[in-house]
Design an enzyme around this catalytic site. Structure first.
Site, short mmCIF file in Angstrom:
data_model
loop_
_atom_site.label_atom_id
_atom_site.label_comp_id
_atom_site.label_asym_id
_atom_site.label_seq_id
_atom_site.Cartn_x
_atom_site.Cartn_y
_atom_site.Cartn_z
N LEU A 35 -77.47 -44.44 -39.62
CA LEU A 35 -78.27 -43.63 -40.45
C LEU A 35 -78.44 -42.10 -39.76
CD1 LEU A 35 -81.21 -46.00 -41.36
CD2 LEU A 35 -79.34 -45.36 -42.67
N SER A 36 -77.37 -41.73 -38.97
CA SER A 36 -77.46 -40.32 -38.31
C SER A 36 -77.50 -39.54 -39.31
CB SER A 36 -76.23 -40.46 -37.36
OG SER A 36 -75.37 -40.67 -37.85
N ASN A 37 -76.88 -39.63 -40.39
CA ASN A 37 -76.94 -38.45 -41.58
C ASN A 37 -77.21 -38.99 -42.91
OD1 ASN A 37 -76.38 -35.63 -42.17
ND2 ASN A 37 -74.21 -36.38 -43.09
N ASP A 60 -74.03 -48.75 -35.04
CA ASP A 60 -72.96 -47.93 -34.89
C ASP A 60 -71.73 -48.54 -34.96
OD1 ASP A 60 -73.45 -44.81 -33.39
OD2 ASP A 60 -71.56 -45.80 -33.39
N SER A 126 -58.85 -36.59 -45.36
CA SER A 126 -59.51 -35.33 -45.94
C SER A 126 -58.37 -34.47 -46.27
CB SER A 126 -60.58 -34.62 -45.21
OG SER A 126 -60.73 -33.19 -45.51
N TYR A 150 -62.81 -31.23 -36.76
CA TYR A 150 -62.89 -32.26 -37.74
C TYR A 150 -61.63 -32.86 -38.48
CZ TYR A 150 -64.17 -34.08 -42.29
OH TYR A 150 -64.22 -35.05 -43.50
N LYS A 154 -59.49 -36.41 -38.26
CA LYS A 154 -59.12 -37.10 -39.53
C LYS A 154 -57.84 -37.57 -39.15
CE LYS A 154 -62.78 -37.77 -41.42
NZ LYS A 154 -63.36 -39.06 -41.88
N TYR A 178 -59.39 -36.82 -49.51
CA TYR A 178 -60.42 -36.18 -50.64
C TYR A 178 -60.19 -34.73 -50.38
CZ TYR A 178 -63.29 -40.24 -49.13
OH TYR A 178 -63.59 -41.57 -48.70
N PHE A 179 -60.25 -34.18 -52.02
CA PHE A 179 -60.18 -32.62 -51.78
C PHE A 179 -61.78 -32.32 -51.75
CE2 PHE A 179 -56.11 -30.77 -51.85
CZ PHE A 179 -55.49 -31.97 -51.62
N ARG A 294 -65.27 -16.60 -44.44
CA ARG A 294 -65.82 -17.59 -43.56
C ARG A 294 -64.55 -17.88 -42.58
NH1 ARG A 294 -68.28 -23.02 -45.54
NH2 ARG A 294 -66.23 -23.11 -46.76
N GLY A 296 -61.83 -19.63 -41.00
CA GLY A 296 -60.95 -20.90 -41.12
C GLY A 296 -60.95 -20.98 -42.93
#
Ligand code: NAD
Ligand code: UD1
Length: 336
Positions: A35-37, A60, A126, A150, A154, A178-179, A294, A296
């Site tokens: 439940l961290s996010n 966790d 991703s 990030y 992955k 995923y896109f 932005r 990146g």
């Protein structure tokens, strides 16, 4: 005892929508989430939508004792692994946090799976693993060269899974890239609820429409695209979650395989196209200001989804109108 699917990160955005599909398809499910996010309330809402029961353990993936307990006592036969941190900017500032949570967490999980002889896993990867290429349409053979921490986490996890498969053919592994997942469940009960200021376009637009934010900041209108704004392949969360159930079916039926697929629609929309679509369905004006690009960000990329379509007998069905309608219904009704 009946066998169960362990869903790590099942209280999160993509996990909770996939949980709904799994329960609707009759799977027995155990959710593990720290439940961290995310919030417990989301899981109650999944129960309201499906009228089905499932188990939840707050914990966790880095905690090997919890995993040992689960694999010993719960008859798990497969894992859907969503648990992870996903904020690109944060990953650049706190790389250790990301390598620890995403990479170390996955290693702990995989080790306990191997010890328990549970060797079937669907992993949330991703499109970020691809990085920048001259061709905007990415198929699975597009070289991987992620440009942020990030994305690197992955790719490392994907490679660990490939090495595990090379060492032991009994594993069955689905790597799903995923896109841009958007939208919410059509009930309006569950959706994406960023704890902080949204990083992604559609949640930000929705908060502007709801009056929670004054205006959208468009990150650059000088890209080499038709209207100068960035173009992405947005995929409705319900299409994405259906693909997970197909992927799970596939690796359960076709043992001893590893596959990697893109999950997208195969077409891109610009920021202005998304704003227009959102204004139409919400009846709200979205004030905006164009600011610097932005760091990146790429001008455009979208999936070649043909491999997933063929392999999983799946296709993304929902258009941007439905993506915006469902996001708006969720935004209007729920801030949990
Ligand atoms: P999310 O943050 O809503 O869900 C992730 C869930 O995992 C949360 O409920 C969180 O509490 C939980 N979690 C995080 N670390 C954990 C840990 N160590 N142990 C147990 N639980 C933990 O994110 P999401 O959008 O649902 O993403 C799900 C997965 O898909 C993530 O791995 C993410 O990297 C990946 N992904 C997401 C997107 C996207 O745009 N949303 C795109 C590509 C890939
Ligand atoms: C971001 C992540 C990517 C992740 C993806 C899906 C970055 C650099 N990349 O990508 O790793 O896989 O989300 O979770 O964070 N935009 C604005 N204003 C905003 C927000 C976005 O103009 O407030 C623009 C962006 O410049 C982009 C488009 O909208 O052109 C989509 O942005 P976003 O939803 O953040 O997705 P990605 O950029 O694809």
């Amino acid at each position: 005892m009946e066998s169960k699917i362990l869903v790590t990160g099942g209280a999160g955005y993509i996990g909770s929508h996939t949980l709904v599909k799994l329960l609707e398809e009759g799977y027995d499910v155990l959710v593990l989430d720290n439940l961290s996010n995310s919030k417990l309330e989301t899981l109650d809402r999944v129960t309201s939508i499906t009228k089905k029961k499932f188990e939840f353990i707050k914990g966790d993936i880095r905690d090997k004792n919890i995993l040992k307990e689960i694999f010993k006592n719960k008859s798990i036969n497969s894992v859907m692994h969503f648990a992870g941190l996903k904020a690109v900017g944060e990953s650049e500032n706190f790389p250790i946090k990301y390598y620890e949570n995403n990479v170390l967490g996955s290693i702990v999980l995989l080790k306990e799976m191997a010890l328990a002889e549970v060797k079937t896993i669907v992993f949330s990867s991703s499109a970020t693993v691809y990085g920048q290429h001259s061709n905007n349409r990415y198929d699975e053979k597009t070289p991987t060269k992620p440009i942020n921490v990030y994305g690197k986490t992955k790719l490392i996890i994907e490679n660990i899974l490939r090495d595990i498969k090379n060492s032991d053919d009994n594993w069955s592994i689905g790597l799903l890239r995923y896109f841009n997942p958007v939208g919410a469940h059509s009930s309006g009960f569950i959706g994406e609820n960023p704890k902080e200021k949204p990083n992604n376009l559609l949640p930000y637009v929705a908060q502007v429409a709801a009056g929670l934010r004054e205006k959208l900041f468009i990150f650059g209108d000088d890209y080499p695209t038709v209207d100068g704004t960035g173009r992405r392949d947005y995929i409705h969360i319900e299409d994405l979650s259906s693909a997970h159930v197909r992927a799970l079916d596939y690796i359960q039926k076709n043992k001893n395989i590893l596959f990697t697929v893109n999950l997208g629609t195969g077409r891109s929309y610009s920021v202005f196209e998304m704003i227009n679509a959102f204004e139409k369905v919400s009846g709200k004006k979205i004030p905006f200001k164009v600011v610097e690009r932005r760091i990146g960000d790429l001008a455009e990329f979208y999936a070649d989804p043909s491999k997933a379509e063929k392999l999983l007998d799946w296709k993304a069905n929902f258009d941007i109108k439905k993506m915006c309608e469902d996001t708006w219904r969720w935004q209007k009704n729920n801030i949990i």
